[in-house]
Scaffold this motif. Structure first.
Motif, PDB file in Angstrom:
ATOM      1  N   UNK A 281       0.867  -1.178   0.000  1.00  0.00           N
ATOM      2  CA  UNK A 281       0.000   0.000   0.000  1.00  0.00           C
ATOM      3  C   UNK A 281       0.901   1.224   0.000  1.00  0.00           C
ATOM      4  N   UNK A 282       0.803   2.034  -1.016  1.00  0.00           N
ATOM      5  CA  UNK A 282       1.672   3.194  -1.131  1.00  0.00           C
ATOM      6  C   UNK A 282       1.129   4.368  -0.331  1.00  0.00           C
ATOM      7  N   UNK A 283       1.996   5.336  -0.096  1.00  0.00           N
ATOM      8  CA  UNK A 283       1.566   6.550   0.574  1.00  0.00           C
ATOM      9  C   UNK A 283       0.489   7.278  -0.205  1.00  0.00           C
ATOM     10  N   UNK A 284       0.543   7.173  -1.528  1.00  0.00           N
ATOM     11  CA  UNK A 284      -0.477   7.820  -2.364  1.00  0.00           C
ATOM     12  C   UNK A 284      -1.846   7.212  -2.100  1.00  0.00           C
ATOM     13  N   UNK A 285      -1.907   5.907  -1.851  1.00  0.00           N
ATOM     14  CA  UNK A 285      -3.185   5.278  -1.546  1.00  0.00           C
ATOM     15  C   UNK A 285      -3.724   5.752  -0.207  1.00  0.00           C
ATOM     16  N   UNK A 286      -2.847   5.986   0.760  1.00  0.00           N
ATOM     17  CA  UNK A 286      -3.290   6.541   2.040  1.00  0.00           C
ATOM     18  C   UNK A 286      -3.781   7.973   1.870  1.00  0.00           C
ATOM     19  N   UNK A 287      -3.160   8.708   0.944  1.00  0.00           N
ATOM     20  CA  UNK A 287      -3.606  10.076   0.695  1.00  0.00           C
ATOM     21  C   UNK A 287      -5.047  10.103   0.213  1.00  0.00           C
ATOM     22  N   UNK A 288      -5.421   9.095  -0.556  1.00  0.00           N
ATOM     23  CA  UNK A 288      -6.773   9.022  -1.118  1.00  0.00           C
ATOM     24  C   UNK A 288      -7.689   8.275  -0.160  1.00  0.00           C
ATOM     25  N   UNK A 289      -7.876   8.821   0.996  1.00  0.00           N
ATOM     26  CA  UNK A 289      -8.668   8.144   2.017  1.00  0.00           C
ATOM     27  C   UNK A 289      -9.146   9.164   3.026  1.00  0.00           C
TER      28      UNK A 289
ATOM     29  N   UNK B 274      -7.889  17.463 -11.800  1.00  0.00           N
ATOM     30  CA  UNK B 274      -8.867  16.704 -11.022  1.00  0.00           C
ATOM     31  C   UNK B 274      -8.366  15.294 -10.740  1.00  0.00           C
ATOM     32  N   UNK B 275      -8.777  14.759  -9.622  1.00  0.00           N
ATOM     33  CA  UNK B 275      -8.605  13.327  -9.343  1.00  0.00           C
ATOM     34  C   UNK B 275      -9.790  12.869  -8.494  1.00  0.00           C
TER      35      UNK B 275
ATOM     36  N   UNK C  99     -23.156  -5.896   4.546  1.00  0.00           N
ATOM     37  CA  UNK C  99     -23.239  -4.448   4.362  1.00  0.00           C
ATOM     38  C   UNK C  99     -22.350  -4.021   3.201  1.00  0.00           C
ATOM     39  N   UNK C 100     -22.818  -3.031   2.465  1.00  0.00           N
ATOM     40  CA  UNK C 100     -22.037  -2.436   1.387  1.00  0.00           C
ATOM     41  C   UNK C 100     -21.941  -0.938   1.653  1.00  0.00           C
ATOM     42  N   UNK C 101     -20.735  -0.453   1.892  1.00  0.00           N
ATOM     43  CA  UNK C 101     -20.500   0.961   2.181  1.00  0.00           C
ATOM     44  C   UNK C 101     -19.741   1.591   1.021  1.00  0.00           C
ATOM     45  N   UNK C 102     -20.190   2.763   0.606  1.00  0.00           N
ATOM     46  CA  UNK C 102     -19.577   3.469  -0.516  1.00  0.00           C
ATOM     47  C   UNK C 102     -18.790   4.673   0.005  1.00  0.00           C
ATOM     48  N   UNK C 103     -17.525   4.779  -0.404  1.00  0.00           N
ATOM     49  CA  UNK C 103     -16.693   5.949  -0.105  1.00  0.00           C
ATOM     50  C   UNK C 103     -16.419   6.702  -1.399  1.00  0.00           C
ATOM     51  N   UNK C 104     -16.370   8.018  -1.321  1.00  0.00           N
ATOM     52  CA  UNK C 104     -16.111   8.834  -2.513  1.00  0.00           C
ATOM     53  C   UNK C 104     -15.258  10.036  -2.136  1.00  0.00           C
ATOM     54  N   UNK C 105     -14.376  10.440  -3.070  1.00  0.00           N
ATOM     55  CA  UNK C 105     -13.514  11.592  -2.813  1.00  0.00           C
ATOM     56  C   UNK C 105     -13.191  12.275  -4.132  1.00  0.00           C
ATOM     57  N   UNK C 106     -13.166  13.607  -4.092  1.00  0.00           N
ATOM     58  CA  UNK C 106     -12.796  14.419  -5.257  1.00  0.00           C
ATOM     59  C   UNK C 106     -11.717  15.402  -4.832  1.00  0.00           C
ATOM     60  N   UNK C 107     -10.650  15.467  -5.608  1.00  0.00           N
ATOM     61  CA  UNK C 107      -9.581  16.406  -5.342  1.00  0.00           C
ATOM     62  C   UNK C 107      -9.355  17.333  -6.517  1.00  0.00           C
TER      63      UNK C 107
ATOM     64  N   UNK D 241     -14.769  14.765   0.510  1.00  0.00           N
ATOM     65  CA  UNK D 241     -15.120  13.360   0.381  1.00  0.00           C
ATOM     66  C   UNK D 241     -16.093  12.915   1.452  1.00  0.00           C
ATOM     67  N   UNK D 242     -16.496  11.662   1.341  1.00  0.00           N
ATOM     68  CA  UNK D 242     -17.423  11.070   2.306  1.00  0.00           C
ATOM     69  C   UNK D 242     -17.099   9.598   2.466  1.00  0.00           C
ATOM     70  N   UNK D 243     -17.076   9.148   3.714  1.00  0.00           N
ATOM     71  CA  UNK D 243     -17.031   7.732   4.030  1.00  0.00           C
ATOM     72  C   UNK D 243     -18.447   7.275   4.344  1.00  0.00           C
ATOM     73  N   UNK D 244     -18.817   6.109   3.815  1.00  0.00           N
ATOM     74  CA  UNK D 244     -20.193   5.620   3.967  1.00  0.00           C
ATOM     75  C   UNK D 244     -21.152   6.667   3.392  1.00  0.00           C
ATOM     76  N   UNK D 245     -20.956   6.958   2.121  1.00  0.00           N
ATOM     77  CA  UNK D 245     -21.681   8.025   1.425  1.00  0.00           C
ATOM     78  C   UNK D 245     -23.191   7.897   1.563  1.00  0.00           C
ATOM     79  N   UNK D 246     -23.711   6.665   1.545  1.00  0.00           N
ATOM     80  CA  UNK D 246     -25.161   6.447   1.552  1.00  0.00           C
ATOM     81  C   UNK D 246     -25.715   6.292   2.963  1.00  0.00           C
ATOM     82  N   UNK D 247     -24.903   6.529   3.980  1.00  0.00           N
ATOM     83  CA  UNK D 247     -25.354   6.558   5.379  1.00  0.00           C
ATOM     84  C   UNK D 247     -25.978   5.214   5.802  1.00  0.00           C
ATOM     85  N   UNK D 248     -25.269   4.121   5.539  1.00  0.00           N
ATOM     86  CA  UNK D 248     -25.753   2.796   5.923  1.00  0.00           C
ATOM     87  C   UNK D 248     -25.413   2.485   7.368  1.00  0.00           C
ATOM     88  N   UNK D 249     -26.277   1.707   8.005  1.00  0.00           N
ATOM     89  CA  UNK D 249     -26.068   1.236   9.372  1.00  0.00           C
ATOM     90  C   UNK D 249     -26.231  -0.281   9.411  1.00  0.00           C
TER      91      UNK D 249
END
Length: 910
Positions: free
Chosen positions: A65-73, A820-821, A845-853, A865-873
């Motif tokens: 796992x690269x540092x770039x992957x951690x950046x996108x989180x 953009x990324x 459970x299926x959780x969706x994460x999204x991020x725009x830079x 960005x958002x973690x658990x974009x669809x607000x699942x429980x």
């Protein structure tokens, strides 16, 4: 091993690079970290000591796992980052989990946290001071590494070896190895500010972090990373069945929520949510310096500190009662006489402050509630207050109370070494290093009391401090042996000496003192977390030697073998081996397999820690004591077990056998790895099954021909046995209300089987570059033997087998185009259950994460960005979890239970 940059003048002779690479290798990148796509060409430094091995060309499976992957989180904690990057890595929120709240236990391949070895720059990381006595079954009793002390901004890459590696690295490497590689750039830097919160409006997060690379003359570097942040708690609680009525009647629960933001009320008296984290500071420094073309020195280390707090269970005066606080003997609701009939009710626990049999007698047999009611009888307070020498907790806490528990954790480490090449006999590479690390946790518990102290009890306690200290010496060597084969034989060998010390420091006296009401049924010590009544210090050491060989027999076949001998001062010696091979059918298809043996030794903390905590059993609170294996109480319990089961418990190393079989191949433009594994662990080190303390005392009395007083409290029984010379009362301080005792022992056997699938596809899209990654893990653990001596019960078996989902995985799409990324990731968590908590058959459970830079300039990037974009429980809890504890969602949910979270980050590079 050490990761030193070859940039900025750091250059060795070619022969030095080749030979020192046998000990360690330096990762290389073909693209910038910001724009880099997914590739399997990363150079790895674990699982092999051969130079320049890529993750796709090793006999054992390795994730990079690269540092770039951690950046996108959007997560901050490294454990949460790994949870979204490594399919078989699990970590949950851990509310109301005692020590586990402070250092959350994480699981790789469904095994215990301390069955995964953690390295920093290839050097063994010291353990945390926390022993997770209450870790949800899978992690119960583990003493793992505090990974949360590592700031993500300090990481160049993380390597996860998904294979047993005890023969290469020593104890703990049963589930695998995680190596955190620190940044080593001699120039440039990064500053990042982040704010986030939940959709529900709580759990605000703030973080400021930075990284700076500096040259050290013309031949070295210093790379510094720092992070500071705070996290507000969340609340996903629902009212207790009785707190609303208590509040309406004027009995407001004492919740001590003064530092909690929103989500709590008199009706919601339970903390179910993410912990509060204050003053979370992390610092890492990595440096290296060439002394000559053949020699260099390196130094890296860290300092981290944070305060973590959460809640304990609500102690109510009625309905859900805590013995030793409010409730006395069961009585007839009409006559007040002692009764065991079905309609009997609890009576008010009343203490005589001037001593039993001195002065006037205090009232007794007063029903805690009116007949059939759920509220305190209004005559109780008047009856108890009529005599100043009589006391009941209901006088000072009529609506119940909720303790708030936490600790301040401090982590410190430093590693120094020298490496290079001795130019004789073709050249011998060497690496000598010393590592010293410590982790300390100072506990606190507020809004509680020591019932035995009566009205003089304080409300805030400092129960004591735990500290883990380790010192490690390493000498590693590497040599290339001409062989006439397709490659030279890579020979690596070395030795290691480790010493660890576990300290437990005494708490403030009120946190453990037996007050004047101790012999009258009142609990002793800070309720919820008994203070340490003495300081202890326990040490153990281990010496090891290893040898590792690897060569290409032909252009297609690579073989690897390793052997390691390790000798523990407390637990004897062990010899472990590894045999591995890789066969290349073509440039597009390889097959790999390994067989390893492994071991894990008990820690000094597991063998010597002492703890009394309040926990749940059958919808009631009870006190459990965890004891040193060689303590008088544990020895007495072992005598009882031997008489009952015919064998005596033991504490020694656990043993493992691991088999892996995998393939790496290409299908068109896609790249895939598929790896199956089986891990058998015998004699797992774990907390013993609970042993009824009353049965142990009855056994001790019978053996000594002592007739116990019928109906006596536990404290009174201990006094009687001490007077008869059966035991030393001082050895049982704080046991007056203990219902069950446990200690660490070799307990049960397990078999873990699973398969990992990882696929990558990089492609051009919309004038930009995209990458798709699919990763999935199936993991199933079966308890193959519950143990012949004090076997574990069905609840523990269920927790080990079913608490973690069998299926877990993610699919992610990243895209970079111009300024953009984007990131879009789907995280899948399969079904799981924990019948002990009344949450069977939890849905997947299926959780969706999204991020725009967006790059505002070459240096500045804005990210949302958002973690658990669809607000699942997760599915809601059932049964007593909701009725008695106000728990809306199961706390061990692998997908979390905070719902959706949004964040924004501003990143500045220079």
């Amino acid at each position: 091993m050490t990761q030193l940059s070859r940039k900025g003048g750091l250059s060795f002779a070619a022969s030095t690079l080749i030979l020192s690479g046998l000990i360690h290798a330096t990762p290389a990148y073909s693209q910038s970290a910001e724009d880099r796509g997914v590739s399997d060409d990363e150079i790895v430094t674990i699982g092999t000591r051969r130079i320049a091995r890529s993750a796709s060309n090793t006999p054992a499976p390795i994730d990079v796992i690269t540092g770039a992957e951690f950046d996108r989180n959007g997560f901050d904690d490294v454990q949460d980052l790994l949870r979204t990057a490594v399919p078989s890595f699990n970590v949950s929120s851990q509310p109301i989990s005692d020590d586990a709240t402070i250092v959350r236990p994480a699981n790789l391949r469904g095994l215990s946290p301390d069955q995964t070895l953690v390295l920093i720059n290839g050097k063994r990381r010291h353990r945390g001071s926390i022993i997770t006595f209450f870790g949800g079954g899978v992690s119960d009793g583990a003493q793992g590494v505090d990974i949360s002390a590592i700031p993500s901004i300090a990481l160049k890459q993380v390597e996860v070896l998904r294979d047993g590696a005890s023969s290469q690295y020593g104890s703990d490497a049963i589930a695998g190895v995680i190596n955190f590689v620190l940044k080593d750039a001699p120039h440039g830097g990064l500053i990042e500010a982040k704010y986030g919160s939940t959709y529900a409006g709580d759990g605000d997060e703030y973080r400021l972090s930075g990284n700076l690379g500096l040259p050290l003359g013309n031949q070295g570097f210093v790379n510094i990373s720092a992070e500071y942040g705070e996290v507000d708690p969340t609340s996903r609680s629902i009212p207790h069945f009785d707190t609303g009525q208590l509040s309406a009647a004027g009995y407001a629960p004492a919740t001590d929520f003064t530092t909690i933001t929103g989500g709590f009320s008199d009706d919601v008296a339970q903390y179910w949510g993410r912990s509060q984290i204050d003053d979370d500071f992390k610092l890492f420094v990595n440096s290296g310096l060439d002394l000559s073309d053949l020699t260099r020195v390196y130094l890296f280390g860290n300092y981290a500190e944070r305060t973590v707090s959460n809640g304990f269970f609500y102690r109510g005066p009625t309905g859900f009662n805590a013995s030793g606080i409010y409730e006395g003997p069961s009585v007839d609701p009409t006559t007040g006489q002692a009764s065991s009939a079905a309609d009997a009710v609890g009576s008010v626990l009343v203490g005589d402050l001037d001593g039993l049999g001195v002065g006037g007698a205090c009232p007794s047999g007063i029903p805690l509630t009116a007949a059939g009611g759920t509220l305190p009888d209004p005559t109780i307070l008047a009856a108890v207050r009529s005599d100043a020498n009589c006391f009941s907790v209901i006088e000072t806490r009529p609506g119940g109370f909720t303790p708030r528990f936490g600790g301040t954790n401090e982590d410190l480490s430093i590693t120094a070494g020298i490496e290079g090449l001795w130019m004789f006999g073709g050249g011998l590479a060497y690496d000598f290093s010393i590592t010293h690390g410590s982790n300390q946790t100072a506990f606190f518990i507020n809004n509680t009391l020591n019932p035995s102290l009566g009205p003089d009890s304080p409300r805030r306690f400092r129960p004591g401090t735990q500290k883990q200290t380790e010192t490690i010496l390493n000498a590693d060597f590497a040599y290339l042996i001409p062989s006439g084969l397709a490659s030279d034989i890579s020979l690596a060998f070395g030795a290691e000496y480790r010493e660890e010390t576990f300290d437990q420091f005494e708490g403030d006296r009120a946190s453990y003192a037996a007050g004047p009401l101790a012999g009258q049924g009142f609990g002793v010590g800070a309720n919820g977390f008994l203070g340490f009544d003495r300081s202890i210090s326990a040490s153990q050491s281990a010496s090891a030697a290893y040898v590792e060989l690897e060569t290409d027999i032909t252009e297609a076949l690579t073989l690897q073998g390793a052997l390691r001998y390790e000798d523990y001062s407390a637990f004897g010696d062990t010899l472990d081996y590894k045999i591995a091979g890789l066969y290349r059918f073509s440039d597009h298809m390889t097959l790999r397999a390994t067989h390893t043996t492994g071991f894990h030794a008990p820690t000094a903390g597991q063998a010597n820690a002492r703890r009394v905590t309040t926990e749940i059993e059958n919808a009631a609170l009870l006190d459990r004591a965890r004891l040193p294996f060689a303590s008088p109480a544990a020895m007495l319990a072992s005598d009882f077990i031997e008489a009952r089961d015919g064998q005596r418990p033991q504490l020694t190393t656990e043993d493992a056998n691991t088999f892996t079989l995998g393939a790496a191949f290409r299908v068109g433009p896609t790249e895939w790895t598929v790896d199956a594994y089986q891990i058998d662990v015998d004699d797992r080190i774990a907390q013993s099954a609970g042993i009824d303390f009353g049965d142990v005392l009855t056994f001790a009395a019978g053996r000594a021909n002592v007739t116990l007083t019928p109906g006596a409290t536990t404290g009174q029984t201990l006094d009687q046995l001490a007077a008869a010379g059966v035991l030393n009362r001082a050895d049982f301080n704080g046991f007056d209300n203990v219902a069950e005792i446990r200690f660490f022992t070799n307990s049960f056997d397990t078999r873990t089987r699973g398969i990992d699938v990882v696929g990558n596809y990089a492609f051009g899209f919309l004038n930009g570059s995209s990458a798709l990654t699919l990763a999935a893990n199936y993991n199933e653990t079966d308890v193959t033997n519950v143990g012949a001596v004090n076997p574990i019960d069905a609840g523990r078996v269920s927790a080990v087998e079913d608490l973690l989902p069998n299926w877990k995985g993610f699919a992610s799409w990243t895209h970079a185009q111009g300024r953009w990324r984007t990131l879009l990731r789907a995280n899948y968590f399969g079904q799981w259950d924990n019948t002990v908590w009344g949450v069977p058959d939890q849905s997947d459970e299926l959780l969706i994460d999204a991020e725009i830079g967006y790059r505002l300039s070459d240096a500045i990037t804005l990210i949302v960005g958002a973690n658990n974009l669809l607000d699942n429980y997760p599915d809601e809890s059932q049964g007593f979890a909701t009725d008695f504890f106000g728990q809306q969602y199961p706390d061990f949910s692998p997908s979390g239970f905070d719902g959706g979270q949004y964040y924004t980050k501003l990143r500045v590079r220079f």
